[in-house]
Motif scaffolding. Sequence first.
Motif, PDB file in Angstrom:
ATOM      1  N   SER A 233       0.838  -1.189   0.000  1.00 48.68           N
ATOM      2  CA  SER A 233       0.000   0.000   0.000  1.00 48.68           C
ATOM      3  C   SER A 233       0.878   1.246   0.000  1.00 48.68           C
ATOM      4  O   SER A 233       1.994   1.232   0.519  1.00 48.68           O
ATOM      5  CB  SER A 233      -0.941   0.018   1.213  1.00 48.68           C
ATOM      6  N   VAL A 234       0.351   2.305  -0.601  1.00 39.12           N
ATOM      7  CA  VAL A 234       1.056   3.584  -0.681  1.00 39.12           C
ATOM      8  C   VAL A 234       0.327   4.590   0.204  1.00 39.12           C
ATOM      9  O   VAL A 234      -0.900   4.696   0.163  1.00 39.12           O
ATOM     10  CB  VAL A 234       1.119   4.098  -2.131  1.00 39.12           C
ATOM     11  N   VAL A 235       1.088   5.316   1.003  1.00 43.56           N
ATOM     12  CA  VAL A 235       0.537   6.257   1.974  1.00 43.56           C
ATOM     13  C   VAL A 235       0.917   7.681   1.599  1.00 43.56           C
ATOM     14  O   VAL A 235       2.066   7.948   1.225  1.00 43.56           O
ATOM     15  CB  VAL A 235       1.065   5.933   3.393  1.00 43.56           C
ATOM     16  N   ILE A 236      -0.071   8.591   1.678  1.00 48.46           N
ATOM     17  CA  ILE A 236       0.228  10.020   1.610  1.00 48.46           C
ATOM     18  C   ILE A 236       0.543  10.473   3.027  1.00 48.46           C
ATOM     19  O   ILE A 236      -0.343  10.535   3.876  1.00 48.46           O
ATOM     20  CB  ILE A 236      -0.961  10.819   1.047  1.00 48.46           C
ATOM     21  N   PRO A 237       1.809  10.763   3.328  1.00 50.27           N
ATOM     22  CA  PRO A 237       2.166  11.165   4.690  1.00 50.27           C
ATOM     23  C   PRO A 237       1.825  12.631   4.942  1.00 50.27           C
ATOM     24  O   PRO A 237       1.393  13.361   4.033  1.00 50.27           O
ATOM     25  CB  PRO A 237       3.680  10.930   4.721  1.00 50.27           C
ATOM     26  N   VAL A 238       2.041  13.056   6.165  1.00 50.14           N
ATOM     27  CA  VAL A 238       1.866  14.471   6.490  1.00 50.14           C
ATOM     28  C   VAL A 238       2.772  15.322   5.608  1.00 50.14           C
ATOM     29  O   VAL A 238       2.406  16.432   5.207  1.00 50.14           O
ATOM     30  CB  VAL A 238       2.176  14.702   7.986  1.00 50.14           C
ATOM     31  N   LEU A 239       3.963  14.779   5.255  1.00 47.02           N
ATOM     32  CA  LEU A 239       4.916  15.507   4.408  1.00 47.02           C
ATOM     33  C   LEU A 239       4.544  15.388   2.935  1.00 47.02           C
ATOM     34  O   LEU A 239       5.303  14.880   2.111  1.00 47.02           O
ATOM     35  CB  LEU A 239       6.335  14.972   4.640  1.00 47.02           C
ATOM     36  N   ASN A 240       3.348  15.861   2.603  1.00 46.09           N
ATOM     37  CA  ASN A 240       2.846  15.840   1.231  1.00 46.09           C
ATOM     38  C   ASN A 240       1.897  17.019   1.080  1.00 46.09           C
ATOM     39  O   ASN A 240       1.073  17.273   1.967  1.00 46.09           O
ATOM     40  CB  ASN A 240       2.130  14.521   0.946  1.00 46.09           C
ATOM     41  N   SER A 241       2.013  17.732  -0.023  1.00 43.43           N
ATOM     42  CA  SER A 241       1.186  18.924  -0.202  1.00 43.43           C
ATOM     43  C   SER A 241      -0.305  18.599  -0.280  1.00 43.43           C
ATOM     44  O   SER A 241      -1.147  19.473  -0.071  1.00 43.43           O
ATOM     45  CB  SER A 241       1.611  19.662  -1.484  1.00 43.43           C
ATOM     46  N   LYS A 242      -0.643  17.322  -0.576  1.00 45.38           N
ATOM     47  CA  LYS A 242      -2.055  16.923  -0.649  1.00 45.38           C
ATOM     48  C   LYS A 242      -2.623  16.520   0.713  1.00 45.38           C
ATOM     49  O   LYS A 242      -3.819  16.304   0.843  1.00 45.38           O
ATOM     50  CB  LYS A 242      -2.205  15.739  -1.615  1.00 45.38           C
ATOM     51  N   SER A 243      -1.771  16.391   1.712  1.00 43.68           N
ATOM     52  CA  SER A 243      -2.225  15.965   3.035  1.00 43.68           C
ATOM     53  C   SER A 243      -3.083  17.048   3.678  1.00 43.68           C
ATOM     54  O   SER A 243      -2.744  18.238   3.643  1.00 43.68           O
ATOM     55  CB  SER A 243      -1.025  15.648   3.932  1.00 43.68           C
ATOM     56  N   ASN A 244      -4.188  16.632   4.299  1.00 36.13           N
ATOM     57  CA  ASN A 244      -5.139  17.564   4.898  1.00 36.13           C
ATOM     58  C   ASN A 244      -5.838  16.840   6.049  1.00 36.13           C
ATOM     59  O   ASN A 244      -6.830  16.155   5.836  1.00 36.13           O
ATOM     60  CB  ASN A 244      -6.140  18.049   3.851  1.00 36.13           C
ATOM     61  N   ILE A 245      -5.336  16.993   7.269  1.00 37.77           N
ATOM     62  CA  ILE A 245      -5.819  16.231   8.411  1.00 37.77           C
ATOM     63  C   ILE A 245      -6.464  17.166   9.422  1.00 37.77           C
ATOM     64  O   ILE A 245      -5.877  18.184   9.815  1.00 37.77           O
ATOM     65  CB  ILE A 245      -4.660  15.453   9.070  1.00 37.77           C
ATOM     66  N   SER A 246      -7.672  16.821   9.861  1.00 37.53           N
ATOM     67  CA  SER A 246      -8.386  17.612  10.847  1.00 37.53           C
ATOM     68  C   SER A 246      -7.770  17.389  12.225  1.00 37.53           C
ATOM     69  O   SER A 246      -7.657  16.258  12.689  1.00 37.53           O
ATOM     70  CB  SER A 246      -9.869  17.219  10.862  1.00 37.53           C
TER      71      SER A 246
END
Length: 287
Positions: free
Chosen positions: A162-175
């Motif tokens: 599996s591939v993860v978008i980490p916090v260190l990604n411009s697409k990351s958006n976490i509430s």
Amino acid sequence: MRNLLEFLAKYNHWFLFVILEVISLTLLFRFNSYQGSVFFSSANAVTGKVYEWDAAVKTFFNLTKINQQLNTRNLYLEQTVRKLSEQIKSNTGDSTRLQRAQMEILKDYKLIPAKVITNSIDKRDNFITLDKGSADGVRKDMGVACGNGVVGVVYMVSEHYSVVIPVLNSKSNISVTIKKRGYYGYLHWTGGAAELAYVDDIPRHAHFRLGDLVETSGYSSIFPPGIIVGQILHVYNSHDGLSYRIQVRLTTDFGNIRDVCIIDNSAMEERINLLRSAEDSLKIKQN
């Protein structure tokens, strides 16, 4: 040079054979969809195995440092649990109350342990590859965390990877929310230092201090509430001046991450889907 020319002239038929084989295989896999898909799947499997072996070697040589971190964290957790248990026992006479509360919180969450086999921190859009996939129960949009905090969100899933978008990604958006303050915002990374991120849309009337902890809000079906994200480092005005933007020092060390847990938050996802269905039903009735 003469010896080289003689060698090429002596074995020219073998070189011609290899060149023709390469051309024929290229044409076969490029212009035939079935053969191309078989080659692509096989190449992905081989690449995944190579990355997995590479990660295993790196993990082996980092075992000493990882064990030191685990021992330090275990000691801290043991001291914290002991102090809390003693405090609860002195206040209520019940030393098992904390354990029951923790079990109650975690009962709805299934954790899938996984290892990081590829990772990057020097790009604008970084990705992490894990050694668990759909065969292990992993689905898209599952949250990923480690012992130090939030890691990211599952983006793509194959059978075994599996591939993860980490916090260190411009697409990351976490509430996220400021712990014990009740103010909410969205965590973003804008590039640069791997240990710094930003939380936008904190209201101007919010009261908080430097050093306050930031954690997941639980306002989505991805992360349960209370998973640590980082600590407030600086406070800025937003571009429009209507809210605050806070700089957060992340607790997760993305440059040295090896072991993570994928959070199967099915219960919360069911609750969110039910709420959305109710809202859609009300909209239909109003129309």
